[in-house]
Write an enzyme that holds these catalytic residues in place. Structure first.
Site, PDB file in Angstrom:
ATOM      1  N   GLU A  27      -8.540   0.150   6.716  1.00 11.35           N
ATOM      2  CA  GLU A  27      -7.385  -0.374   7.464  1.00 11.35           C
ATOM      3  C   GLU A  27      -6.785  -1.568   6.765  1.00 11.35           C
ATOM      4  O   GLU A  27      -7.518  -2.454   6.289  1.00 11.35           O
ATOM      5  CB  GLU A  27      -7.854  -0.757   8.874  1.00 11.35           C
ATOM      6  CG  GLU A  27      -6.816  -0.528   9.939  1.00 11.35           C
ATOM      7  CD  GLU A  27      -6.493   0.948  10.135  1.00 11.35           C
ATOM      8  OE1 GLU A  27      -5.516   1.422   9.511  1.00 11.35           O
ATOM      9  OE2 GLU A  27      -7.204   1.615  10.893  1.00 11.35           O
ATOM     10  N   HIS A  28      -5.459  -1.565   6.697  1.00  8.36           N
ATOM     11  CA  HIS A  28      -4.712  -2.656   6.068  1.00  8.36           C
ATOM     12  C   HIS A  28      -5.076  -2.820   4.592  1.00  8.36           C
ATOM     13  O   HIS A  28      -5.140  -3.956   4.093  1.00  8.36           O
ATOM     14  CB  HIS A  28      -4.944  -3.981   6.814  1.00  8.36           C
ATOM     15  CG  HIS A  28      -4.124  -4.084   8.074  1.00  8.36           C
ATOM     16  ND1 HIS A  28      -2.789  -4.380   8.057  1.00  8.36           N
ATOM     17  CD2 HIS A  28      -4.453  -3.882   9.372  1.00  8.36           C
ATOM     18  CE1 HIS A  28      -2.327  -4.392   9.310  1.00  8.36           C
ATOM     19  NE2 HIS A  28      -3.320  -4.080  10.122  1.00  8.36           N
ATOM     20  N   ASP A  30      -4.027   0.078   2.384  1.00  5.72           N
ATOM     21  CA  ASP A  30      -3.187   1.020   1.615  1.00  5.72           C
ATOM     22  C   ASP A  30      -2.072   0.286   0.886  1.00  5.72           C
ATOM     23  O   ASP A  30      -1.738   0.594  -0.255  1.00  5.72           O
ATOM     24  CB  ASP A  30      -2.635   2.153   2.507  1.00  5.72           C
ATOM     25  CG  ASP A  30      -1.732   1.680   3.645  1.00  5.72           C
ATOM     26  OD1 ASP A  30      -1.748   0.471   3.995  1.00  5.72           O
ATOM     27  OD2 ASP A  30      -1.006   2.530   4.203  1.00  5.72           O
ATOM     28  N   GLY A 118      -0.638   2.814  17.530  1.00  5.93           N
ATOM     29  CA  GLY A 118      -1.459   2.820  16.319  1.00  5.93           C
ATOM     30  C   GLY A 118      -1.760   4.207  15.788  1.00  5.93           C
ATOM     31  O   GLY A 118      -2.653   4.372  14.959  1.00  5.93           O
ATOM     32  N   LEU A 119      -1.014   5.206  16.253  1.00  9.47           N
ATOM     33  CA  LEU A 119      -1.279   6.584  15.816  1.00  9.47           C
ATOM     34  C   LEU A 119      -0.163   7.123  14.933  1.00  9.47           C
ATOM     35  O   LEU A 119      -0.039   8.334  14.736  1.00  9.47           O
ATOM     36  CB  LEU A 119      -1.482   7.492  17.042  1.00  9.47           C
ATOM     37  CG  LEU A 119      -2.658   7.072  17.938  1.00  9.47           C
ATOM     38  CD1 LEU A 119      -2.783   8.014  19.126  1.00  9.47           C
ATOM     39  CD2 LEU A 119      -3.965   7.034  17.148  1.00  9.47           C
ATOM     40  N   SER A 120       0.656   6.220  14.429  1.00  2.93           N
ATOM     41  CA  SER A 120       1.664   6.575  13.442  1.00  2.93           C
ATOM     42  C   SER A 120       2.772   7.462  13.998  1.00  2.93           C
ATOM     43  O   SER A 120       3.300   8.329  13.297  1.00  2.93           O
ATOM     44  CB  SER A 120       0.985   7.262  12.248  1.00  2.93           C
ATOM     45  OG  SER A 120       1.868   7.398  11.200  1.00  2.93           O
ATOM     46  N   SER A 121       3.166   7.212  15.232  1.00  4.91           N
ATOM     47  CA  SER A 121       4.275   7.996  15.787  1.00  4.91           C
ATOM     48  C   SER A 121       5.563   7.733  15.003  1.00  4.91           C
ATOM     49  O   SER A 121       6.393   8.630  14.840  1.00  4.91           O
ATOM     50  CB  SER A 121       4.482   7.668  17.261  1.00  4.91           C
ATOM     51  OG  SER A 121       4.836   6.310  17.412  1.00  4.91           O
ATOM     52  N   ASP A 165       0.283   6.788   6.064  1.00  6.41           N
ATOM     53  CA  ASP A 165       0.710   7.611   7.194  1.00  6.41           C
ATOM     54  C   ASP A 165       1.503   8.833   6.738  1.00  6.41           C
ATOM     55  O   ASP A 165       1.277   9.956   7.195  1.00  6.41           O
ATOM     56  CB  ASP A 165       1.555   6.767   8.161  1.00  6.41           C
ATOM     57  CG  ASP A 165       0.799   5.545   8.647  1.00  6.41           C
ATOM     58  OD1 ASP A 165      -0.432   5.511   8.505  1.00  6.41           O
ATOM     59  OD2 ASP A 165       1.446   4.622   9.168  1.00  6.41           O
ATOM     60  N   TYR A 217       2.654  -8.202  10.297  1.00  9.68           N
ATOM     61  CA  TYR A 217       2.171  -7.216   9.325  1.00  9.68           C
ATOM     62  C   TYR A 217       2.559  -7.644   7.903  1.00  9.68           C
ATOM     63  O   TYR A 217       1.726  -7.685   6.991  1.00  9.68           O
ATOM     64  CB  TYR A 217       2.796  -5.858   9.665  1.00  9.68           C
ATOM     65  CG  TYR A 217       2.375  -4.709   8.783  1.00  9.68           C
ATOM     66  CD1 TYR A 217       1.361  -3.840   9.171  1.00  9.68           C
ATOM     67  CD2 TYR A 217       2.998  -4.473   7.551  1.00  9.68           C
ATOM     68  CE1 TYR A 217       0.979  -2.773   8.364  1.00  9.68           C
ATOM     69  CE2 TYR A 217       2.630  -3.425   6.740  1.00  9.68           C
ATOM     70  CZ  TYR A 217       1.626  -2.568   7.158  1.00  9.68           C
ATOM     71  OH  TYR A 217       1.249  -1.519   6.360  1.00  9.68           O
TER      72      TYR A 217
HETATM   73  C1  GLA Z   1       0.511   0.965   9.565  1.00  8.13           C
HETATM   74  C2  GLA Z   1       1.153   1.268   8.213  1.00  8.13           C
HETATM   75  C3  GLA Z   1       0.127   1.852   7.245  1.00  8.13           C
HETATM   76  C4  GLA Z   1      -1.136   0.989   7.191  1.00  8.13           C
HETATM   77  C5  GLA Z   1      -1.642   0.677   8.586  1.00  8.13           C
HETATM   78  C6  GLA Z   1      -2.802  -0.283   8.574  1.00  8.13           C
HETATM   79  O1  GLA Z   1       0.141   2.159  10.185  1.00  8.13           O
HETATM   80  O2  GLA Z   1       2.201   2.186   8.367  1.00  8.13           O
HETATM   81  O3  GLA Z   1       0.726   1.984   5.985  1.00  8.13           O
HETATM   82  O4  GLA Z   1      -0.909  -0.176   6.467  1.00  8.13           O
HETATM   83  O5  GLA Z   1      -0.626   0.134   9.395  1.00  8.13           O
HETATM   84  O6  GLA Z   1      -3.889   0.248   7.902  1.00  8.13           O
END
Ligand code: GLA
Length: 340
Positions: A27-28, A30, A118-121, A165, A217
């Protein structure tokens, strides 16, 4: 990129689907070019579309919280108001246009992914809009090429995100987690052993990536870079970790960095090691081992990276008390960042 040989495609209605993801670990990191291990969810953004003869993109969202959007494809396409959901669609439109899309769409969007959870919607929306536009223009773009372009393109909304994501959304495989590496982007499917279950629970605390959480972020990303620049100028995190083990970097950071930068740096370099070990644990079917790494990742996100929330911490404790092998925050975190 190739043209798809289906001249009838333009006249037809069609549907595209882009899944959300849960990140198992990594996490955090990429956006620092370090590996991550997410998997796609069975929940997704879905778009039903019909190609238009002009460059207009007309979007209706079945969720009434998101008002209709209309704009035209082209290099001059500007952002809507900060925080507007349609900025994700506009980001996708920019990328699709750069890849050759000239025809717009009339489209209806639906999703069973919770937003701001936090599920990348949001990245799923970006991917879905891009796929809808590429299909309308009969353009076929290889998944990793598209993922790279969309990761860059999504920065249009102002978040300096990494590429996790979009890559897992486009390259996911059922029953597998994806080991994603960057620079260059690559995806390796890692089978999830039969009988293992990943439970995703919402803490009930939202974090809007295009809203208040965006600045926090971007600040985390800047802090990581600043820490690395202090310790190893001109070197990437991946190069630094190839040169010396993470523990040596942490020891050096403890001598040379102040409190905040030290903690940000320590999370980044140790989390990268946890991802590599997690892959081995998955392959060895070591559930306890993987679980312990996930729980350690959470502690690091809570204490060193400071992106968790007390309610999320309690949820993690409850999951562990109920017998989970491991539990952690997934996604960016930053719930209710406005409270700070
Ligand atoms: C968001 C960003 C990702 C990643 C995560 C944290 O989802 O879109 O690229 O940095 O936060 O891991």
């Amino acid at each position: 990129m190739t043209k798809r040989a289906d001249p009838g495609a333009r006249a037809r209605e069609y549907a595209v689907r882009a899944p959300g993801r849960v990140n198992l670990i990594g996490e955090h990191i990429d956006y620092h070019g370090l590996p991550v291990l997410p998997m796609a969810l069975d929940r997704a953004v879905r778009i039903e579309a019909r190609p238009r003869d002009d460059g207009r993109v007309a979007l209706r969202n079945r969720d009434p919280r998101f008002p209709p959007a209309r704009f035209d494809l082209g290099p001059a396409l500007a952002a809507a108001a900060p925080g507007a959901w349609q900025n994700y669609a506009r980001a996708a439109a920019h990328v699709a246009h750069a890849l050759g899309a000239r025809r717009g769409v009339d489209a209806v969007i639906s999703s069973d992914l919770p937003a701001a959870a936090g599920l990348s919607s949001s990245s799923a929306l970006v991917v879905a809009v891009a796929l809808a536009l590429l299909a309308a223009n009969e353009l076929d773009v290889p998944a990793l090429e598209l993922a790279t372009a969309l990761a860059r393109g999504e920065r249009f909304v102002g978040t300096e995100g990494g590429g996790m994501d979009q890559a897992v959304c486009l390259a996911a495989r059922a029953g597998h987690a994806m080991l994603i590496r960057f620079d260059p982007l690559s995806c390796r499917p890692v089978p999830v052993p039969d009988g293992w279950r990943v439970w995703v629970a919402h803490s009930g605390v939202d974090a809007e990536k295009s809203g208040a959480a965006r600045d926090a972020y971007n600040r985390r990303r800047a802090e990581g870079r600043a820490a690395l620049a202090r310790l190893a100028p001109g070197v990437t995190f991946a190069e630094a970790l190839a040169r010396e083990p993470a523990e040596d970097w942490v020891a050096r950071a403890e001598r040379r960095l102040d409190d905040v930068l030290l903690r940000r740096f320590r999370h980044v370099v140790l989390e990268a090691g946890r991802v590599e070990r997690a892959v081995s644990m998955l392959e060895a079917r070591d559930l306890e081992g993987l679980g312990a790494l996930m729980t350690r990742s959470h502690a690091s996100l809570r204490d060193d990276y400071e992106v968790s929330h007390p309610r999320l911490d309690r949820l993690v404790d409850a999951a562990l008390a109920a017998g989970a092998a491991g539990a952690r925050l997934t996604g960016a975190g930053f719930g209710e960042i406005g409270r700070a």
